[in-house]
Design an enzyme around this catalytic site. Structure first.
Site, PDB file in Angstrom:
ATOM      1  N   SER A  88      -9.355 -15.652   2.551  1.00  0.00           N
ATOM      2  CA  SER A  88      -7.974 -16.162   2.683  1.00  0.00           C
ATOM      3  C   SER A  88      -7.121 -14.960   3.067  1.00  0.00           C
ATOM      4  O   SER A  88      -6.549 -14.285   2.212  1.00  0.00           O
ATOM      5  CB  SER A  88      -7.485 -16.773   1.376  1.00  0.00           C
ATOM      6  OG  SER A  88      -7.638 -15.860   0.316  1.00  0.00           O
TER       7      SER A  88
ATOM      8  N   ASP B 150       7.985   8.873  -5.990  1.00  0.00           N
ATOM      9  CA  ASP B 150       9.195   9.648  -5.665  1.00  0.00           C
ATOM     10  C   ASP B 150       9.549   9.576  -4.186  1.00  0.00           C
ATOM     11  O   ASP B 150      10.327  10.394  -3.700  1.00  0.00           O
ATOM     12  CB  ASP B 150       9.006  11.121  -6.077  1.00  0.00           C
ATOM     13  CG  ASP B 150       7.974  11.834  -5.209  1.00  0.00           C
ATOM     14  OD1 ASP B 150       7.169  11.116  -4.541  1.00  0.00           O
ATOM     15  OD2 ASP B 150       7.961  13.072  -5.173  1.00  0.00           O
TER      16      ASP B 150
ATOM     17  N   ASP C 115      -4.323 -14.040  -3.548  1.00  0.00           N
ATOM     18  CA  ASP C 115      -5.019 -14.917  -4.498  1.00  0.00           C
ATOM     19  C   ASP C 115      -6.206 -14.168  -5.100  1.00  0.00           C
ATOM     20  O   ASP C 115      -6.320 -12.946  -4.931  1.00  0.00           O
ATOM     21  CB  ASP C 115      -5.472 -16.208  -3.790  1.00  0.00           C
ATOM     22  CG  ASP C 115      -6.382 -15.913  -2.608  1.00  0.00           C
ATOM     23  OD1 ASP C 115      -6.896 -14.769  -2.502  1.00  0.00           O
ATOM     24  OD2 ASP C 115      -6.597 -16.819  -1.777  1.00  0.00           O
TER      25      ASP C 115
ATOM     26  N   PRO D  78      -7.790   7.627  -3.823  1.00  0.00           N
ATOM     27  CA  PRO D  78      -9.225   7.332  -3.723  1.00  0.00           C
ATOM     28  C   PRO D  78      -9.638   7.041  -2.279  1.00  0.00           C
ATOM     29  O   PRO D  78      -8.854   6.512  -1.489  1.00  0.00           O
ATOM     30  CB  PRO D  78      -9.396   6.076  -4.580  1.00  0.00           C
ATOM     31  CG  PRO D  78      -8.169   5.965  -5.402  1.00  0.00           C
ATOM     32  CD  PRO D  78      -7.077   6.670  -4.675  1.00  0.00           C
TER      33      PRO D  78
ATOM     34  N   SER E   5       7.826  10.415  -1.739  1.00  0.00           N
ATOM     35  CA  SER E   5       7.339  11.567  -0.955  1.00  0.00           C
ATOM     36  C   SER E   5       6.514  11.130   0.256  1.00  0.00           C
ATOM     37  O   SER E   5       6.494  11.813   1.277  1.00  0.00           O
ATOM     38  CB  SER E   5       6.533  12.532  -1.836  1.00  0.00           C
ATOM     39  OG  SER E   5       5.437  11.878  -2.429  1.00  0.00           O
TER      40      SER E   5
ATOM     41  N   ASN F  72      -3.605   8.524   5.084  1.00  0.00           N
ATOM     42  CA  ASN F  72      -2.449   7.891   5.736  1.00  0.00           C
ATOM     43  C   ASN F  72      -2.461   7.943   7.260  1.00  0.00           C
ATOM     44  O   ASN F  72      -1.903   7.064   7.918  1.00  0.00           O
ATOM     45  CB  ASN F  72      -1.144   8.549   5.244  1.00  0.00           C
ATOM     46  CG  ASN F  72      -0.893   8.288   3.776  1.00  0.00           C
ATOM     47  OD1 ASN F  72      -1.240   7.217   3.255  1.00  0.00           O
ATOM     48  ND2 ASN F  72      -0.321   9.255   3.076  1.00  0.00           N
TER      49      ASN F  72
ATOM     50  N   GLY G 259       3.874  11.416  -8.235  1.00  0.00           N
ATOM     51  CA  GLY G 259       4.557  10.283  -8.881  1.00  0.00           C
ATOM     52  C   GLY G 259       5.315   9.453  -7.855  1.00  0.00           C
ATOM     53  O   GLY G 259       5.361   9.785  -6.661  1.00  0.00           O
TER      54      GLY G 259
ATOM     55  N   VAL H 223       0.843  10.361  -5.566  1.00  0.00           N
ATOM     56  CA  VAL H 223       1.074  11.747  -5.143  1.00  0.00           C
ATOM     57  C   VAL H 223       2.460  12.185  -5.609  1.00  0.00           C
ATOM     58  O   VAL H 223       3.468  11.640  -5.157  1.00  0.00           O
ATOM     59  CB  VAL H 223       0.969  11.849  -3.599  1.00  0.00           C
ATOM     60  CG1 VAL H 223       1.138  13.290  -3.152  1.00  0.00           C
ATOM     61  CG2 VAL H 223      -0.353  11.267  -3.116  1.00  0.00           C
TER      62      VAL H 223
ATOM     63  N   ARG I  25       0.826  -1.221   0.000  1.00  0.00           N
ATOM     64  CA  ARG I  25       0.000   0.000   0.000  1.00  0.00           C
ATOM     65  C   ARG I  25       0.860   1.271   0.000  1.00  0.00           C
ATOM     66  O   ARG I  25       0.490   2.273  -0.610  1.00  0.00           O
ATOM     67  CB  ARG I  25      -0.920  -0.027   1.230  1.00  0.00           C
ATOM     68  CG  ARG I  25      -1.902   1.121   1.279  1.00  0.00           C
ATOM     69  CD  ARG I  25      -2.960   0.872   2.332  1.00  0.00           C
ATOM     70  NE  ARG I  25      -3.988   1.894   2.348  1.00  0.00           N
ATOM     71  CZ  ARG I  25      -4.257   2.661   3.406  1.00  0.00           C
ATOM     72  NH1 ARG I  25      -3.564   2.497   4.526  1.00  0.00           N
ATOM     73  NH2 ARG I  25      -5.208   3.565   3.343  1.00  0.00           N
TER      74      ARG I  25
HETATM   75  C1  HEM Z   1      -9.317   1.638  -5.754  1.00  0.00           C
HETATM   76  C2  HEM Z   1      -9.254   2.500  -4.793  1.00  0.00           C
HETATM   77  C3  HEM Z   1      -8.800   2.160  -3.400  1.00  0.00           C
HETATM   78  C4  HEM Z   1      -9.414   2.519  -2.256  1.00  0.00           C
HETATM   79  C5  HEM Z   1     -10.664   3.356  -2.117  1.00  0.00           C
HETATM   80  C6  HEM Z   1      -8.647   1.961  -1.168  1.00  0.00           C
HETATM   81  C7  HEM Z   1      -8.938   2.115   0.166  1.00  0.00           C
HETATM   82  C8  HEM Z   1      -8.333   1.436   1.189  1.00  0.00           C
HETATM   83  C9  HEM Z   1      -8.704   1.541   2.571  1.00  0.00           C
HETATM   84  C10 HEM Z   1      -9.795   2.440   3.126  1.00  0.00           C
HETATM   85  C11 HEM Z   1      -7.907   0.691   3.277  1.00  0.00           C
HETATM   86  C12 HEM Z   1      -7.940   0.471   4.788  1.00  0.00           C
HETATM   87  C13 HEM Z   1      -7.136   1.562   5.460  1.00  0.00           C
HETATM   88  C14 HEM Z   1      -7.343   1.643   6.950  1.00  0.00           C
HETATM   89  O1  HEM Z   1      -8.307   1.136   7.474  1.00  0.00           O
HETATM   90  O2  HEM Z   1      -6.509   2.242   7.631  1.00  0.00           O
HETATM   91  C15 HEM Z   1      -7.030   0.052   2.344  1.00  0.00           C
HETATM   92  C16 HEM Z   1      -6.084  -0.881   2.668  1.00  0.00           C
HETATM   93  C17 HEM Z   1      -5.219  -1.430   1.773  1.00  0.00           C
HETATM   94  N1  HEM Z   1      -5.070  -1.061   0.454  1.00  0.00           N
HETATM   95 FE1  HEM Z   1      -6.343   0.044  -0.629  1.00  0.00          FE
HETATM   96  N2  HEM Z   1      -7.599   1.258  -1.683  1.00  0.00           N
HETATM   97  C18 HEM Z   1      -7.638   1.366  -3.051  1.00  0.00           C
HETATM   98  C19 HEM Z   1      -6.704   0.855  -3.928  1.00  0.00           C
HETATM   99  C20 HEM Z   1      -5.578   0.178  -3.554  1.00  0.00           C
HETATM  100  C21 HEM Z   1      -4.474  -0.132  -4.425  1.00  0.00           C
HETATM  101  C22 HEM Z   1      -4.358   0.344  -5.871  1.00  0.00           C
HETATM  102  C23 HEM Z   1      -3.574  -0.848  -3.696  1.00  0.00           C
HETATM  103  C24 HEM Z   1      -2.241  -1.399  -4.102  1.00  0.00           C
HETATM  104  C25 HEM Z   1      -1.920  -1.711  -5.320  1.00  0.00           C
HETATM  105  C26 HEM Z   1      -4.130  -0.994  -2.371  1.00  0.00           C
HETATM  106  C27 HEM Z   1      -3.564  -1.729  -1.360  1.00  0.00           C
HETATM  107  C28 HEM Z   1      -4.083  -1.824  -0.083  1.00  0.00           C
HETATM  108  C29 HEM Z   1      -3.597  -2.761   0.893  1.00  0.00           C
HETATM  109  C30 HEM Z   1      -2.568  -3.851   0.654  1.00  0.00           C
HETATM  110  C31 HEM Z   1      -4.293  -2.497   2.076  1.00  0.00           C
HETATM  111  C32 HEM Z   1      -4.077  -3.157   3.434  1.00  0.00           C
HETATM  112  C33 HEM Z   1      -2.972  -2.402   4.162  1.00  0.00           C
HETATM  113  C34 HEM Z   1      -2.616  -2.932   5.530  1.00  0.00           C
HETATM  114  O3  HEM Z   1      -3.145  -3.928   5.960  1.00  0.00           O
HETATM  115  O4  HEM Z   1      -1.752  -2.288   6.168  1.00  0.00           O
HETATM  116  N3  HEM Z   1      -5.324  -0.343  -2.321  1.00  0.00           N
HETATM  117  N4  HEM Z   1      -7.289   0.530   1.083  1.00  0.00           N
END
Ligand code: HEM
Length: 334
Positions: free
Chosen positions: A253, A82, A258, A168, A84, A99, A80, A78, A70
């Site tokens: 899972s 980089d 997966d 997003p 940041s 964040n 690019g 943000v 993530r």
């Molecule tokens: C499509 C739009 C996306 C939205 C709205 C979104 C939103 C979120 C949110 C709200 C969380 C939970 C954060 C929290 O509770 O503190 C999350 C977790 C996560 N996101 Fe996304 N996300 C998006 C796309 C992505 C993308 C593109 C990636 C990586 C390629 C990604 C990877 C992850 C991962 C791996 C977690 C779990 C992080 C952890 O357990 O520490 N997400 N995301």
């Protein structure tokens, strides 16, 4: 000096137009100057050093794979890719909405950077370390692998506003999410494929509890959320309870990379609203639903995920003499 006259039926005009088009085309087609062997002479053991650090970190805490993946996403969206997102300071991206109390793994990035610096000082950027760590995290969680393009340099400024506006939100509509991806040059396939990253990791109650209580005037609970899962989440995240409590994004899972994330969506078991709308929203019907169905097949998902990760890693890298190679990922060099 002879006068330069351009007339459409003049062969010279045609030649000039052709030349201009070729120059313009080559500007647009050169996506980035990143290469897979960028550090092959300056830091030949780089990939091994990072792999070991990521492996150790995941052994200490499985979720760290998700957190590192993530971080690369939040970095690339943000300014690019980089580095940041890694900069400390109250004006930094760490304090932006997406964040704060959420992005994690900064200490692991520090330890990777220290290990890299001890063998090749002042050579490898923090932005590249994030890209390699993201790839390793996916692979070590059971997902696909790919050759990471390298040669990014580190930015000199953080962009907190950019973080708040570009990344997003789980409450965005599908159109908004697609637009935010389009703003950084990514398409709808990238949206769905990269959302598959939610096959690992966790989310806090605050990011989905709007689906559980007072959802709308017609429905107390989001009707696109499976009722058994809704009841389970309601007891985990009671109204006015601790919003920072977490649960797995893919309850099918938890730590495995997966295609179950997509199977979940087909079964109304997506955790975030931004997950489930890829399959269930009205817009999804014409745009993303069919892609979600396709990705229930893991090899199709893996192929597209790899492509999209490379696309994401190519967002506006600093190269050449732009930016710098930070000594410490948390601060710009003095
Ligand atoms: C499509 C739009 C996306 C939205 C709205 C979104 C939103 C979120 C949110 C709200 C969380 C939970 C954060 C929290 O509770 O503190 C999350 C977790 C996560 N996101 Fe996304 N996300 C998006 C796309 C992505 C993308 C593109 C990636 C990586 C390629 C990604 C990877 C992850 C991962 C791996 C977690 C779990 C992080 C952890 O357990 O520490 N997400 N995301």
């Amino acid at each position: 000096m002879p006068e330069l006259r351009l007339e459409m039926n003049d062969p010279n005009t045609v030649r000039v137009c052709l030349l201009v088009s070729i120059v313009l085309l080559s500007c647009f087609c050169v996506k980035s100057q990143l290469t897979t062997d960028f550090y092959s002479s300056t830091c030949p053991n780089l990939l091994k050093i990072v792999r070991k650090q990521v492996k150790d970190a995941i052994k200490r805490e499985t979720r760290m794979a998700a957190s590192l993946l993530r971080l690369h996403f939040h970095d690339c969206f943000v300014n690019g890719c980089d580095g940041s997102v890694l900069l400390d300071g109250s004006n930094g991206e760490k304090f932006a909405g997406p964040n704060l109390n959420s992005a994690r793994g900064f200490e692991v990035v520090d330890s990777i950077k220290r290990a890299v610096e001890s063998q090749c000082s002042g050579v490898v950027s923090c932005a590249d370390i994030l890209a390699i760590a993201a790839r390793d995290s996916v692979l070590l969680s059971g997902g696909p692998t790919w050759k990471v393009l390298l040669g990014r340099r580190d930015g000199l400024v953080a962009n907190q506003t950019g973080s708040n506006t570009n990344i997003p939100s789980p409450f965005d509509t599908l159109d908004t999410i697609i637009n935010k991806f389009a703003n950084v040059g990514l398409n709808t396939i990238d949206v769905v494929a990269l959302s598959g990253a939610h096959t690992i990791g966790s989310a806090r109650c605050v990011t989905f509890s709007n689906r559980l209580f007072n959802f709308s005037t017609a429905d107390a609970v989001d009707p696109t959320l499976d009722s058994t899962m809704a009841a389970d989440l309601q007891s985990l995240c009671p109204e006015n309870g601790d919003g920072n409590k977490t649960t797995s994004l893919d309850r099918n899972s938890i730590d495995l990379f997966d295609s179950h994330y997509f199977t979940n969506l087909v079964n109304n078991k997506g955790l975030l609203s931004s997950d489930q709308i890829l399959f269930s929203s009205d817009e999804a019907l014409s745009i993303t639903k069919a892609i979600v169905e396709k990705y229930t097949d893991s090899s199709t998902f893996f192929t597209d995920f790899v492509n999209s990760m490379i696309n994401m890693g190519n967002i506006n890298p600093l190269t050449g003499s732009n930016g710098e190679i930070r000594k410490n990922c948390r601060v710009v060099n003095s």
